[in-house]
Write a protein that holds these residues in place. Structure first.
Motif, PDB file in Angstrom:
ATOM      1  N   ASP A  47       0.854  -1.188   0.000  1.00  0.00           N
ATOM      2  CA  ASP A  47       0.000   0.000   0.000  1.00  0.00           C
ATOM      3  C   ASP A  47       0.890   1.238   0.000  1.00  0.00           C
ATOM      4  O   ASP A  47       1.986   1.228   0.572  1.00  0.00           O
ATOM      5  N   SER A  48       0.385   2.295  -0.620  1.00  0.00           N
ATOM      6  CA  SER A  48       1.146   3.550  -0.664  1.00  0.00           C
ATOM      7  C   SER A  48       1.454   4.071   0.739  1.00  0.00           C
ATOM      8  O   SER A  48       2.404   4.827   0.926  1.00  0.00           O
ATOM      9  N   TYR A  79       0.378  -5.805 -11.708  1.00  0.00           N
ATOM     10  CA  TYR A  79      -0.275  -4.768 -12.514  1.00  0.00           C
ATOM     11  C   TYR A  79      -0.923  -3.724 -11.603  1.00  0.00           C
ATOM     12  O   TYR A  79      -0.921  -2.532 -11.889  1.00  0.00           O
ATOM     13  N   ARG A  82       1.696  -1.541 -10.192  1.00  0.00           N
ATOM     14  CA  ARG A  82       2.174  -0.579 -11.185  1.00  0.00           C
ATOM     15  C   ARG A  82       1.274   0.659 -11.213  1.00  0.00           C
ATOM     16  O   ARG A  82       1.740   1.788 -11.252  1.00  0.00           O
ATOM     17  N   ARG A  83      -0.051   0.437 -11.209  1.00  0.00           N
ATOM     18  CA  ARG A  83      -0.972   1.580 -11.188  1.00  0.00           C
ATOM     19  C   ARG A  83      -0.794   2.398  -9.918  1.00  0.00           C
ATOM     20  O   ARG A  83      -0.777   3.617  -9.931  1.00  0.00           O
ATOM     21  N   VAL A  85       1.772   2.695  -7.979  1.00  0.00           N
ATOM     22  CA  VAL A  85       3.022   3.460  -7.985  1.00  0.00           C
ATOM     23  C   VAL A  85       2.901   4.644  -8.942  1.00  0.00           C
ATOM     24  O   VAL A  85       3.363   5.753  -8.645  1.00  0.00           O
ATOM     25  N   ALA A  86       2.251   4.438 -10.091  1.00  0.00           N
ATOM     26  CA  ALA A  86       2.087   5.530 -11.055  1.00  0.00           C
ATOM     27  C   ALA A  86       1.285   6.668 -10.427  1.00  0.00           C
ATOM     28  O   ALA A  86       1.626   7.845 -10.591  1.00  0.00           O
ATOM     29  N   ILE A  87       0.225   6.319  -9.708  1.00  0.00           N
ATOM     30  CA  ILE A  87      -0.604   7.337  -9.053  1.00  0.00           C
ATOM     31  C   ILE A  87       0.220   8.070  -7.995  1.00  0.00           C
ATOM     32  O   ILE A  87       0.235   9.300  -7.929  1.00  0.00           O
ATOM     33  N   LEU A  88       0.940   7.306  -7.201  1.00  0.00           N
ATOM     34  CA  LEU A  88       1.737   7.902  -6.123  1.00  0.00           C
ATOM     35  C   LEU A  88       2.799   8.844  -6.689  1.00  0.00           C
ATOM     36  O   LEU A  88       3.005   9.947  -6.195  1.00  0.00           O
ATOM     37  N   LYS A  89       3.448   8.410  -7.772  1.00  0.00           N
ATOM     38  CA  LYS A  89       4.489   9.243  -8.369  1.00  0.00           C
ATOM     39  C   LYS A  89       3.912  10.540  -8.906  1.00  0.00           C
ATOM     40  O   LYS A  89       4.513  11.604  -8.781  1.00  0.00           O
ATOM     41  N   GLU A  90       2.744  10.456  -9.523  1.00  0.00           N
ATOM     42  CA  GLU A  90       2.111  11.662 -10.061  1.00  0.00           C
ATOM     43  C   GLU A  90       1.775  12.636  -8.923  1.00  0.00           C
ATOM     44  O   GLU A  90       1.978  13.842  -9.038  1.00  0.00           O
ATOM     45  N   ILE A  91       1.269  12.095  -7.809  1.00  0.00           N
ATOM     46  CA  ILE A  91       0.951  12.957  -6.659  1.00  0.00           C
ATOM     47  C   ILE A  91       2.226  13.623  -6.148  1.00  0.00           C
ATOM     48  O   ILE A  91       2.265  14.838  -5.951  1.00  0.00           O
ATOM     49  N   LEU A  92       3.284  12.843  -5.967  1.00  0.00           N
ATOM     50  CA  LEU A  92       4.522  13.389  -5.427  1.00  0.00           C
ATOM     51  C   LEU A  92       5.132  14.422  -6.378  1.00  0.00           C
ATOM     52  O   LEU A  92       5.645  15.454  -5.953  1.00  0.00           O
ATOM     53  N   GLN A  94       3.541  16.407  -8.242  1.00  0.00           N
ATOM     54  CA  GLN A  94       2.787  17.660  -8.168  1.00  0.00           C
ATOM     55  C   GLN A  94       3.067  18.442  -6.901  1.00  0.00           C
ATOM     56  O   GLN A  94       2.808  19.638  -6.850  1.00  0.00           O
ATOM     57  N   LEU A 104      10.177   1.107  -9.034  1.00  0.00           N
ATOM     58  CA  LEU A 104       9.434  -0.149  -9.173  1.00  0.00           C
ATOM     59  C   LEU A 104      10.184  -0.981 -10.204  1.00  0.00           C
ATOM     60  O   LEU A 104      10.445  -0.512 -11.317  1.00  0.00           O
TER      61      LEU A 104
END
Lengths: 140, 383
Positions: A47-48, A79, A82-83, A85-92, A94, A104
């Motif tokens: 979990d994030s 999979y 992956r989503r 982590v992608a969401i978390l990276k986008e938040i960070l 910003q 990852l």
């Protein structure tokens, strides 16, 4: 001054990357000792919360290791990871916290060398980035 | 497909006309119970009320311009176990969109639910509404004041009180996915109200003599809504730009949220934060004394309570993909932090990654609940 030694928290899946790390050990691959491994059953179980907690408490990097796409022991956990982590990276991204501290990687049980190389490479990159700025912040 | 009809407004009183319409729905058993905003005995505001007895419809106001709680949570309580009766629920657009999200998270069942949406002029903070109401006395003059702008889609603030920021930047003034939609935009609500219905309900209402189906829709309605949405988007982009330029780096971002006391009010108010066992209510993030002391040792001192940044980032990573922008987190914050703007700004890009619009359709899977094999690929096969 002492050289900066990054601290990496790694969440490794039981079936692939953790076993790959094991193989790196049994085959005597050399890699820097900057990594603290947390054994997970699946990358999809990371979990994030735990990634964020590690980073806010001062870890310089977080490595999440899972099976290659299509190889997940639970079919689809990687999979989902992956989503996430992608969401978390986008938040960070910003909020101005560099996403480059989160890696990852798909490393299978037979890729001991890849595991060692990944850790080596990650330590090098984190040394370039410098210490996590949150480490010393008293208000975070 | 949907059908519609015009409700003739009697005595220039749209609220009373709608009350009669809802009384008909109840008495003729189109719905068996009705959830609808009803004026509090104090007159200070409205509360959602679950009404069985048509006599209780006194002082209801389906167009009440306040949103004290997110009704999607109420709907969850009313439908998660079979209510056994047809429940009608009068909801604003943001509430219906939250309901749609909760359907996908298995927190709402639509089986016995009739969603009754209203065109929304926007809402006031409950505390502002109470002040306005005390000054103006009893009655519905605040609602009627807002309704003056319905025909042209020009909504003006009253008595120096602004609508909630979330409403000022809301791109969904008219409800979608409603079974019955109460249309005000493009009409003169002193004279007529447009009722749009799903096919089956249209024939039921016609048969029961509640509404004549005419298929006519005001020619200007679509244009009025479109123009209003355009204005709201313009305002939204200004708010987003201001937030983005004020939070360009980590320090600025932390400063923007620095007065957070981690009271969790935003989380409690949020309709999307539905988890029964929330991680913030478990020992997962509780620490023993020696942990706090170690932080103090390492940093020289540590802010208490800890983990305020962590709290917002976890909430963002868990539910920003489904944030429908009702702004109740803003209203709930004791320190007036821009929580809603934060979620909407970050949500815009994260939702955009998956071309996902929360609340748009029950058929679209939430990004966190699904994946595509061929997405998010990089050269090394991971990233």
């Amino acid at each position: 001054m002492e050289e900066f030694e990054p601290r990496i928290i790694a969440f490794l899946c039981h079936w692939c990357t953790y076993t790959g790390a094991d193989l790196a050990g049994t085959t005597r691959q050399q890699y820097p000792p900057n990594i603290r491994i947390i054994h997970m059953m699946c990358s999809g179980a990371v979990d994030s919360i735990y990634v964020l907690k590690a980073l806010i408490d001062g870890a310089d990097g977080v490595l999440i290791g899972g099976c290659h796409p299509g190889d997940c022991h639970y079919q689809t956990g990687n999979y989902k990871a992956r989503r996430r982590v992608a969401i978390l990276k986008e938040i960070l991204n910003q909020i101005g916290f560099t996403e480059e501290r989160i890696w990852l990687r798909w490393i299978s049980a037979s890729e001991g060398k890849l595991f060692a190389d990944t850790v080596t490479q990650m330590v090098e990159e984190l040394k370039k980035l410098g210490p996590n700025p949150l480490q010393k912040l008293w208000v975070a | 497909m949907s059908k519609g009809g015009i409700l003739e407004v009697k005595n220039n009183d749209p609220i009373e006309t709608l009350r009669v319409f809802f009384r008909d729905l109840l008495e003729k058993e189109v719905v068996e119970v009705l959830l609808i905003p009803k004026k509090l005995p104090s007159g200070d505001g409205y509360c959602q009320t679950l009404i069985r007895d048509p006599e209780m419809l006194v002082d209801v106001n389906p167009l009440a311009p306040t949103l004290p709680v997110q009704s999607a949570r109420i709907i969850s309580h009313l439908t998660i176990t079979d209510p056994g009766r047809k429940v009608g629920a009068v909801l604003k657009s943001c509430e219906i969109r939250a309901v749609i999200e909760l359907v996908k998270f298995l927190q709402v069942k639509l089986d016995r639910l009739i969603l009754i949406g209203v065109d929304c002029m926007g809402t006031y903070e409950p505390s502002d509404y109470a002040k306005m109401s005390r000054k103006k006395g009893e009655g519905v003059s605040i609602t009627v004041g807002l309704l003056k702008g319905a025909r042209e889609g020009k909504i003006e603030s009253q008595d120096g009180y602004d609508l909630r920021l979330a409403c000022q930047i809301c791109e969904y003034p008219n409800p979608r996915n409603a079974d019955i939609a109460i249309g005000l935009f493009g009409y003169d609500p002193q004279r007529e109200i447009f009722i749009q219905l799903r096919d089956q309900l249209a024939s039921e209402l016609a048969e029961k003599g509640i509404l004549a189906i005419s298929e006519e829709e005001s020619a200007s309605r679509d244009q009025v809504i479109e123009r209003l949405i355009e204005e709201r988007i313009k305002r939204r982009d200004e708010v987003f730009d201001a937030f983005r330029s004020g939070t360009k780096n980590l320090q600025d971002f932390m400063d923007a949220l620095s007065t957070c006391i981690r009271c969790h009010n935003c989380m409690v108010a949020c309709p999307i934060c539905y988890c029964k066992e929330c991680v913030f209510r478990t020992p997962t993030l509780e620490h023993k004394a020696d942990q706090f002391l170690r932080w103090a040792d390492r940093k020289g001192g540590v802010r208490m309570p800890t983990d305020t940044l962590l709290f917002h980032l976890i909430r963002l990573s868990h539910m920003v993909t489904s944030c429908i922008g009702c702004g109740l987190c803003d209203s709930a914050c004791p320190n007036a932090l821009p929580v809603a703007t934060l979620f909407r700004v970050i949500g815009q890009r994260v939702q955009g990654m998956f071309d996902y619009t929360p609340g748009r359709s029950v058929d679209e899977e939430p990004p966190v609940a699904t994946f595509r094999e061929d997405e998010l690929q990089t050269e090394s096969g991971s990233f």
